[in-house]
Design an enzyme around this catalytic site. Structure first.
Site, short mmCIF file in Angstrom:
data_model
loop_
_atom_site.label_atom_id
_atom_site.label_comp_id
_atom_site.label_asym_id
_atom_site.label_seq_id
_atom_site.Cartn_x
_atom_site.Cartn_y
_atom_site.Cartn_z
N HIS A 1 6.23 4.58 7.95
CA HIS A 1 5.46 3.88 8.98
C HIS A 1 5.06 2.50 8.46
O HIS A 1 4.97 2.27 7.25
CB HIS A 1 4.21 4.67 9.33
CG HIS A 1 4.48 5.93 10.09
ND1 HIS A 1 3.48 6.60 10.76
CD2 HIS A 1 5.61 6.63 10.30
CE1 HIS A 1 3.99 7.66 11.35
NE2 HIS A 1 5.28 7.71 11.08
N GLU B 1 2.20 1.05 8.34
CA GLU B 1 1.01 1.07 7.50
C GLU B 1 1.34 1.50 6.07
O GLU B 1 0.81 0.94 5.11
CB GLU B 1 -0.05 2.04 8.06
CG GLU B 1 -0.55 1.66 9.44
CD GLU B 1 0.20 2.36 10.56
OE1 GLU B 1 -0.41 2.59 11.61
OE2 GLU B 1 1.41 2.65 10.40
N CYS C 1 -1.68 6.82 12.82
CA CYS C 1 -1.58 8.27 12.96
C CYS C 1 -2.41 8.93 11.87
O CYS C 1 -2.97 8.26 10.99
CB CYS C 1 -0.11 8.70 12.86
SG CYS C 1 0.57 8.55 11.19
N CYS D 1 -1.15 8.12 8.24
CA CYS D 1 -1.54 6.77 7.78
C CYS D 1 -3.04 6.67 7.57
O CYS D 1 -3.49 6.02 6.63
CB CYS D 1 -1.04 5.73 8.77
SG CYS D 1 0.77 5.62 8.82
#
Length: 149
Positions: free
Chosen positions: A56, A58, A86, A89
């Site tokens: 992701h 992040e 999410c 993260c």
């Protein structure tokens, strides 16, 4: 003319990262990490390209920022991300001790708040910065994906 380095400025930089993800066929989420009014890390989703569910935006940026700082904690840093993180993260952000999180669009289905995840107690949170622009890019991406299938 003096450049203003405010939340909108840095969120626009995160949106540039989201656009890069979009162009690669990734869910268009982008992020920048800022320390002392300077971008120290950038990232965007790479889950499809890397075939890695943890890639992701992040996560990419946390690793990059920690490398830049020479340590694992992101104290006195602000992360600007185009979509609410999410729970995975959020967990990584918790452990990084991020000082400030600014996100554009909420994720009412998979966002960390919906999933019951927590950020570090000292992390300050701000949302809704350039929310419309971030939401539009995400909506456009998913409409195009539906039309391809």
């Amino acid at each position: 003319m003096q450049m203003v380095f405010d939340d909108s400025y840095f969120m626009r930089k995160a949106l540039e990262e989201a656009q890069l993800a979009y162009e690669k066929g990734e869910i268009p989420v982008g992020v920048v990490v800022v320390a002392n009014q300077q971008i120290i890390a950038r990232g965007h989703n790479l889950t499809e390209l890397l075939n890695d569910v943890t890639a992701h935006a992040e996560m990419q940026a946390i690793t990059s920022a920690a490398n830049f700082l020479g340590g694992k904690y992101l104290i006195d840093c602000t992360m600007y991300v185009t979509l609410e993180p999410c729970q995975m993260c959020a967990g990584a952000l918790y452990w990084s001790q991020l000082s400030n999180l600014v996100f554009a669009a909420e994720d009412p289905e998979r966002g960390y708040r919906k999933m019951g995840a927590k950020l570090h107690p000292k992390t300050k949170i701000k949302s809704g910065i350039l929310e419309e622009e971030a939401s539009e890019l995400l909506k456009r991406f998913f409409i195009e994906r539906r039309n391809l299938n």
